[in-house]
Enzyme design. Structure first.
Site, mmCIF file in Angstrom:
data_model
loop_
_atom_site.group_PDB
_atom_site.id
_atom_site.type_symbol
_atom_site.label_atom_id
_atom_site.label_comp_id
_atom_site.label_asym_id
_atom_site.label_seq_id
_atom_site.Cartn_x
_atom_site.Cartn_y
_atom_site.Cartn_z
ATOM 1 N N CYS A 100 -11.986 4.993 -8.758
ATOM 2 C CA CYS A 100 -11.734 4.151 -9.932
ATOM 3 C C CYS A 100 -11.330 5.008 -11.128
ATOM 4 O O CYS A 100 -12.046 5.937 -11.500
ATOM 5 C CB CYS A 100 -12.980 3.337 -10.271
ATOM 6 N N GLY A 201 -2.302 1.783 -2.071
ATOM 7 C CA GLY A 201 -1.440 1.959 -3.235
ATOM 8 C C GLY A 201 -0.066 1.338 -3.064
ATOM 9 O O GLY A 201 0.726 1.798 -2.236
ATOM 10 N N ASP A 202 0.213 0.279 -3.810
ATOM 11 C CA ASP A 202 1.540 -0.357 -3.859
ATOM 12 C C ASP A 202 2.012 -0.925 -2.522
ATOM 13 O O ASP A 202 3.220 -1.000 -2.270
ATOM 14 C CB ASP A 202 2.590 0.631 -4.381
#
EC number: 1.3.1.-
Length: 322
Positions: A100, A201-202
């Site tokens: 995070c 991620g993405d």
């Protein structure tokens, strides 16, 4: 893919997201194709365990699927205690948050801030692994910043400490969520360790999912923000990976049914005061691609009563259909 003795029904995992991956959202994603869903992070600070928010996060009785609970903190003993507390309350897998990038988390030397301190990481990993009899996993990032990418070092350390799967987000702590995720680091980690590696991620389309799996060699994919307002993305990706064809867009009436079911579940789970307030952001995500919805969203965000929210959504979709 297996994590410890737990066999996932497929290799698509819902990422833990604070304020998002509550029980209603996890259940919905599992229904629409996810193989596992990780709960939003719980603080290792025991003073926070008794809050109503923490108690709701610990409600796992009757929950479908494998129950993976994420914990966050920087004190090895408190993290070990949090892991034990989570297992006592139904967790079947413990996930450690070292990914995070939020300032609120990092200023307490938790989340991805720990990437600067491998010695503390080692102490935390060993403490948690030794504290519980369930599999322990780790979620992290590629490094502190672009000049300090130490994910391969951390991955090897994690494997040596007994971590049983590692999820890696393709950005550094400094990147936050800006720019694009990179997958070379995930590929390097996969080549360096033998435990399962989960790419994150993405991953926002079936085509992107296939590319990331093939490019990195990862064992699984973890999907977070692209599932907001589109929990059926797991179904779309699974279909594409299995068949090589894309699914048709869901009919408007099915999207309506999913959204209404989700909003009703939020009302029931959180109650008549908090439920409608939490529902607002989810409705915003569902309708973000609807060009005609901007005025409706402003109106919807002013509605405090659960029945009136349902009535407003019914009316919105009736107008769309006509």
């Amino acid at each position: 893919m297996k994590i410890g003795n737990y066999q996932l029904k497929n290799n698509l995992i819902v990422a833990p997201m604070a304020g998002v991956t509550d029980r209603p959202f996890r259940e919905l994603c599992l229904r629409y194709g996810a193989g596992m869903a990780v709960s939003e992070m719980m603080s290792a600070n025991p003073k926070l365990w008794k809050t109503s928010k923490s108690k709701q996060r610990m409600v796992h009785e009757g929950e479908s699927g494998i129950r993976s609970v994420q914990i966050a903190g920087s004190d090895p003993q408190l993290m070990a205690d949090a892991a034990q507390f989570s297992v006592e309350n139904g967790a079947q897998i413990i996930d450690i948050n070292m990914g995070c990038p939020a300032k609120k988390v990092n200023k307490k030397l938790a989340g991805s801030a720990l990437l600067q301190y491998p010695t503390i990481i080692e102490e935390i990993l060993k403490a948690v692994v030794n504290a519980v009899d369930v599999p322990v996993t780790l979620k992290t990032r590629t490094g502190w910043d672009t000049d300090n990418k130490n994910c391969v070092q951390i991955a090897k350390l994690a494997e040596d400490c007994g971590i049983q799967a590692l999820a890696l987000h393709g950005r550094t702590k400094a990147c936050m969520y800006k720019g694009e995720a990179e997958y070379d680091s995930i590929k390097a980690v996969k080549e360096a360790i033998s435990i399962p590696v989960i790419a994150n991620g993405d991953i926002d389309s079936p085509e992107k999912a296939k590319f990331v799996l093939e490019y990195t060699g990862a064992d699984a994919l973890m999907i977070g923000r692209p599932a907001q307002g589109r929990p059926w993305i797991f179904q779309e990706i699974h279909h594409y990976l299995e068949n090589g064809t894309t699914m048709d867009e869901l009919p408007t009436q099915e999207v309506k049914a999913i959204m209404l079911g989700h909003v009703n579940a939020l009302h029931e789970f959180y109650g008549e005061y908090l439920g409608p307030r939490i529902a607002r952001k989810h409705v915003g995500w569902y309708l973000k691609e609807h060009e005609q919805a901007s005025e409706f969203r402003r109106t919807f965000n002013a509605i405090d009563a659960a029945p009136l929210q349902i009535e407003a959504l019914e009316g919105y979709f009736d107008n769309v259909a006509s």
